[in-house]
Write a protein that holds these residues in place. Structure first.
Motif, PDB file in Angstrom:
ATOM      1  N   VAL A 127       0.708  -1.248  -0.069  1.00 35.24           N
ATOM      2  CA  VAL A 127      -0.018  -0.036   0.040  1.00 35.24           C
ATOM      3  C   VAL A 127       0.851   1.180   0.065  1.00 35.24           C
ATOM      4  O   VAL A 127       0.275   2.377  -0.246  1.00 35.24           O
ATOM      5  N   SER A 128       2.314   1.084   0.343  1.00 33.69           N
ATOM      6  CA  SER A 128       3.018   2.133   0.222  1.00 33.69           C
ATOM      7  C   SER A 128       4.486   1.712   0.081  1.00 33.69           C
ATOM      8  O   SER A 128       4.796   0.849   0.444  1.00 33.69           O
ATOM      9  N   TYR A 129       5.213   2.601  -0.646  1.00 35.25           N
ATOM     10  CA  TYR A 129       6.748   2.149  -0.897  1.00 35.25           C
ATOM     11  C   TYR A 129       7.567   3.431  -1.327  1.00 35.25           C
ATOM     12  O   TYR A 129       6.982   4.332  -1.564  1.00 35.25           O
ATOM     13  N   VAL A 130       8.747   3.228  -1.045  1.00 34.37           N
ATOM     14  CA  VAL A 130       9.955   4.283  -1.369  1.00 34.37           C
ATOM     15  C   VAL A 130      11.013   3.511  -1.897  1.00 34.37           C
ATOM     16  O   VAL A 130      11.429   2.793  -1.538  1.00 34.37           O
ATOM     17  N   GLY A 131      11.478   3.972  -3.176  1.00 33.88           N
ATOM     18  CA  GLY A 131      12.898   3.512  -3.622  1.00 33.88           C
ATOM     19  C   GLY A 131      12.388   2.623  -4.861  1.00 33.88           C
ATOM     20  O   GLY A 131      11.092   2.633  -5.368  1.00 33.88           O
ATOM     21  N   SER A 132      13.373   2.317  -5.370  1.00 36.57           N
ATOM     22  CA  SER A 132      13.217   1.397  -6.683  1.00 36.57           C
ATOM     23  C   SER A 132      12.409   1.989  -7.706  1.00 36.57           C
ATOM     24  O   SER A 132      11.356   1.383  -8.140  1.00 36.57           O
ATOM     25  N   PRO A 133      12.473   3.249  -8.353  1.00 34.91           N
ATOM     26  CA  PRO A 133      11.735   3.622  -9.307  1.00 34.91           C
ATOM     27  C   PRO A 133      11.548   3.074 -10.664  1.00 34.91           C
ATOM     28  O   PRO A 133      10.598   3.282 -11.334  1.00 34.91           O
ATOM     29  N   GLU A 134      12.273   1.923 -10.997  1.00 34.98           N
ATOM     30  CA  GLU A 134      12.067   0.917 -11.962  1.00 34.98           C
ATOM     31  C   GLU A 134      10.800   0.329 -12.046  1.00 34.98           C
ATOM     32  O   GLU A 134      10.250  -0.143 -13.043  1.00 34.98           O
ATOM     33  N   TRP A 135      10.317   0.216 -10.766  1.00 37.84           N
ATOM     34  CA  TRP A 135       8.926  -0.398 -10.692  1.00 37.84           C
ATOM     35  C   TRP A 135       7.868   0.524 -10.935  1.00 37.84           C
ATOM     36  O   TRP A 135       7.697   1.452 -10.736  1.00 37.84           O
ATOM     37  N   ASP A 136       7.088  -0.087 -11.814  1.00 30.68           N
ATOM     38  CA  ASP A 136       5.991   0.649 -12.276  1.00 30.68           C
ATOM     39  C   ASP A 136       4.752   0.810 -10.986  1.00 30.68           C
ATOM     40  O   ASP A 136       4.602   0.096 -10.340  1.00 30.68           O
ATOM     41  N   HIS A 137       4.536   2.203 -10.831  1.00 30.70           N
ATOM     42  CA  HIS A 137       3.641   2.620  -9.753  1.00 30.70           C
ATOM     43  C   HIS A 137       2.233   1.698  -9.672  1.00 30.70           C
ATOM     44  O   HIS A 137       2.200   1.123  -8.795  1.00 30.70           O
ATOM     45  N   GLU A 138       1.604   1.789 -10.808  1.00 26.99           N
ATOM     46  CA  GLU A 138       0.310   1.037 -10.815  1.00 26.99           C
ATOM     47  C   GLU A 138       0.523  -0.500 -10.481  1.00 26.99           C
ATOM     48  O   GLU A 138      -0.162  -1.125  -9.494  1.00 26.99           O
ATOM     49  N   THR A 139       1.415  -0.936 -11.138  1.00 19.49           N
ATOM     50  CA  THR A 139       1.737  -2.330 -11.195  1.00 19.49           C
ATOM     51  C   THR A 139       2.187  -2.726  -9.387  1.00 19.49           C
ATOM     52  O   THR A 139       1.860  -3.810  -9.032  1.00 19.49           O
ATOM     53  N   MET A 140       2.799  -2.053  -8.999  1.00 19.45           N
ATOM     54  CA  MET A 140       3.414  -2.206  -7.451  1.00 19.45           C
ATOM     55  C   MET A 140       2.131  -2.086  -6.553  1.00 19.45           C
ATOM     56  O   MET A 140       2.060  -3.213  -5.546  1.00 19.45           O
ATOM     57  N   PHE A 141       1.078  -1.330  -6.485  1.00 17.21           N
ATOM     58  CA  PHE A 141       0.072  -1.272  -5.676  1.00 17.21           C
ATOM     59  C   PHE A 141      -0.707  -2.414  -6.147  1.00 17.21           C
ATOM     60  O   PHE A 141      -1.892  -2.765  -5.103  1.00 17.21           O
ATOM     61  N   ALA A 142      -0.935  -2.939  -7.370  1.00 15.75           N
ATOM     62  CA  ALA A 142      -1.567  -4.252  -7.696  1.00 15.75           C
ATOM     63  C   ALA A 142      -1.082  -5.456  -7.239  1.00 15.75           C
ATOM     64  O   ALA A 142      -1.950  -6.481  -7.204  1.00 15.75           O
ATOM     65  N   LYS A 143      -0.124  -5.661  -6.829  1.00 12.39           N
ATOM     66  CA  LYS A 143       0.573  -6.958  -6.257  1.00 12.39           C
ATOM     67  C   LYS A 143      -0.138  -7.428  -5.154  1.00 12.39           C
ATOM     68  O   LYS A 143      -0.303  -6.677  -3.976  1.00 12.39           O
ATOM     69  N   ARG A 144      -0.550  -8.734  -5.195  1.00 13.05           N
ATOM     70  CA  ARG A 144      -1.207  -9.384  -4.278  1.00 13.05           C
ATOM     71  C   ARG A 144      -0.690 -10.740  -3.950  1.00 13.05           C
ATOM     72  O   ARG A 144      -0.265 -11.535  -5.041  1.00 13.05           O
ATOM     73  N   PHE A 145      -0.178 -11.375  -2.722  1.00 10.92           N
ATOM     74  CA  PHE A 145       0.276 -12.528  -2.717  1.00 10.92           C
ATOM     75  C   PHE A 145      -0.386 -13.066  -1.413  1.00 10.92           C
ATOM     76  O   PHE A 145      -0.775 -12.409  -0.367  1.00 10.92           O
ATOM     77  N   PRO A 146      -0.367 -14.312  -1.084  1.00 11.03           N
ATOM     78  CA  PRO A 146      -1.073 -15.141  -0.028  1.00 11.03           C
ATOM     79  C   PRO A 146      -0.349 -14.470   1.285  1.00 11.03           C
ATOM     80  O   PRO A 146       0.908 -14.276   1.435  1.00 11.03           O
ATOM     81  N   VAL A 147      -1.154 -14.653   2.325  1.00 12.39           N
ATOM     82  CA  VAL A 147      -0.774 -14.313   3.691  1.00 12.39           C
ATOM     83  C   VAL A 147       0.263 -15.484   4.143  1.00 12.39           C
ATOM     84  O   VAL A 147       1.239 -15.251   4.778  1.00 12.39           O
ATOM     85  N   ILE A 148      -0.145 -16.762   3.908  1.00 14.35           N
ATOM     86  CA  ILE A 148       0.643 -17.978   4.398  1.00 14.35           C
ATOM     87  C   ILE A 148       1.654 -18.334   3.272  1.00 14.35           C
ATOM     88  O   ILE A 148       1.150 -18.543   2.129  1.00 14.35           O
ATOM     89  N   GLY A 149       2.899 -18.384   3.631  1.00 14.66           N
ATOM     90  CA  GLY A 149       3.821 -19.025   2.773  1.00 14.66           C
ATOM     91  C   GLY A 149       4.574 -17.662   2.397  1.00 14.66           C
ATOM     92  O   GLY A 149       5.655 -17.977   1.354  1.00 14.66           O
ATOM     93  N   THR A 150       4.372 -16.689   2.667  1.00 14.80           N
ATOM     94  CA  THR A 150       5.153 -15.275   2.049  1.00 14.80           C
ATOM     95  C   THR A 150       5.974 -14.710   3.185  1.00 14.80           C
ATOM     96  O   THR A 150       5.801 -14.823   4.397  1.00 14.80           O
ATOM     97  N   VAL A 151       6.872 -13.808   2.931  1.00 14.49           N
ATOM     98  CA  VAL A 151       7.740 -13.204   3.844  1.00 14.49           C
ATOM     99  C   VAL A 151       6.694 -12.244   4.668  1.00 14.49           C
ATOM    100  O   VAL A 151       6.747 -12.222   5.922  1.00 14.49           O
ATOM    101  N   SER A 152       6.241 -11.218   3.927  1.00 17.09           N
ATOM    102  CA  SER A 152       5.448 -10.236   4.616  1.00 17.09           C
ATOM    103  C   SER A 152       4.206 -10.736   5.571  1.00 17.09           C
ATOM    104  O   SER A 152       3.786 -10.462   6.383  1.00 17.09           O
ATOM    105  N   GLY A 153       3.615 -11.861   4.715  1.00 18.44           N
ATOM    106  CA  GLY A 153       2.490 -12.487   5.439  1.00 18.44           C
ATOM    107  C   GLY A 153       3.068 -13.392   6.740  1.00 18.44           C
ATOM    108  O   GLY A 153       2.347 -13.295   7.652  1.00 18.44           O
ATOM    109  N   GLY A 154       4.143 -13.968   6.593  1.00 17.87           N
ATOM    110  CA  GLY A 154       4.633 -14.322   7.880  1.00 17.87           C
ATOM    111  C   GLY A 154       4.997 -13.420   9.016  1.00 17.87           C
ATOM    112  O   GLY A 154       4.508 -13.673  10.138  1.00 17.87           O
ATOM    113  N   ALA A 155       5.492 -12.246   8.582  1.00 19.67           N
ATOM    114  CA  ALA A 155       5.595 -11.459   9.708  1.00 19.67           C
ATOM    115  C   ALA A 155       4.344 -10.946  10.281  1.00 19.67           C
ATOM    116  O   ALA A 155       4.190 -10.364  11.530  1.00 19.67           O
ATOM    117  N   ARG A 156       3.344 -11.073   9.530  1.00 20.92           N
ATOM    118  CA  ARG A 156       1.931 -10.412   9.854  1.00 20.92           C
ATOM    119  C   ARG A 156       1.360 -11.511  10.819  1.00 20.92           C
ATOM    120  O   ARG A 156       0.573 -11.256  11.636  1.00 20.92           O
TER     121      ARG A 156
END
Length: 274
Positions: A127-156
């Motif tokens: 939902v928010s990021y800073v850095g890596s301008p190579e990433w497309d802005h709209e694509t970045m916010f559209a990224k969705r990945f599972p809660v279980i089995g992912t890095v950020s999901g694990g921290a959650r």
């Protein structure tokens, strides 16, 4: 030959109406990013929307009182109608955390892409990021990945109860699909709880753009943010980059992330006491 009535043919679809709503929010977001009145052409260039579509959208927002149009300078600006939302959003919506400052501080400390992700049902979303301008802005916010089995999901999940994790795993049908037992999922989460952070590869996030040119697998480190400081919203702070950099400096980077969070929280606390 269409059998619908003229009114049915003119009526916008639910999808097109929803898309227009998203575009309206995209426009308002640009004012927040630029922090100044904007001309229509600036919004066309920033959002890559046809001039005719932007013109129609701006006229609708202006007619509804959300924007103010200055005829002499041909610029648009948010109106006081948004004041209630803005004051709540910037004041107590996210508790004590200035997310923009936090991400900027963390990016400068680690020199890596800094992100905030949140849980949306069974998925995590940036939902928010800073850095890596190579990433497309709209694509970045559209990224969705599972809660279980992912890095950020694990921290959650580290801040969830075992029962909440089991319920989520069942709803997401993750255990059956991946031939894991509930105990195996909990072992992974307990390891994150013990360390205080999650780390691992991010191939499930999608391939980085060619311009990034990582020399190794994409990697991420994530820590959960205290809900008492974020207005009750579960947020995860993360950094991303090549495995060769992040894994080798894992403990140092975690300390930098934690220090950035502490500094921003202390500054916001000091500001409220004055």
């Amino acid at each position: 030959m269409s059998t619908g009535t003229a009114s049915q043919r003119r009526r916008p679809s639910v999808r097109s109406t929803a898309r227009t709503g998203v575009r309206a929010l995209d426009v308002l977001e640009q004012f927040g990013r630029q922090r100044r009145p904007l001309r229509a052409i600036e919004l066309v260039n920033a959002l890559h929307i046809a001039p005719s579509s932007i013109d129609q959208l701006l006229k609708s927002l202006t007619a509804s009182g959300y924007l103010i149009f200055d005829f002499a300078s041909k610029v648009y600006a948010p109106s006081p109608r948004l004041d209630g939302f803005v004051s709540w959003f910037s004041g107590t919506c996210f508790g004590e955390v200035d997310l923009s400052k936090l991400l900027q501080t963390m990016h400068e400390a680690t020199n890596e892409l800094a992100t905030v992700t949140v849980q949306n049902d069974c998925s995590m979303q940036i939902v928010s990021y800073v850095g890596s301008p190579e990433w497309d802005h709209e694509t970045m916010f559209a990224k969705r990945f599972p809660v279980i089995g992912t890095v950020s999901g694990g921290a959650r999940l580290a801040s969830c109860t075992d029962r909440e994790i089991a319920t989520l795993a069942h709803r997401a049908r993750y255990i059956a699909a991946n031939k894991l037992t509930g105990d195996e999922v909990l072992v992974q989460v307990n390891q994150i709880r013990k360390l205080g952070y999650a780390a691992g590869d991010t191939r499930h996030y999608g391939v980085p753009p060619e311009a990034v040119k990582y020399d190794s697998t994409s990697w991420a480190i994530a820590i959960g943010m205290p809900r008492a400081k974020t207005g009750g919203i579960s947020m995860v702070l993360g950094i991303g980059g090549p495995q060769s950099r992040l894994e080798a400096n894992e403990r140092h980077l975690v300390r930098e992330m934690q220090q950035a969070l502490r500094c921003v929280l202390e500054e916001s606390g000091a500001g409220r006491s004055h």
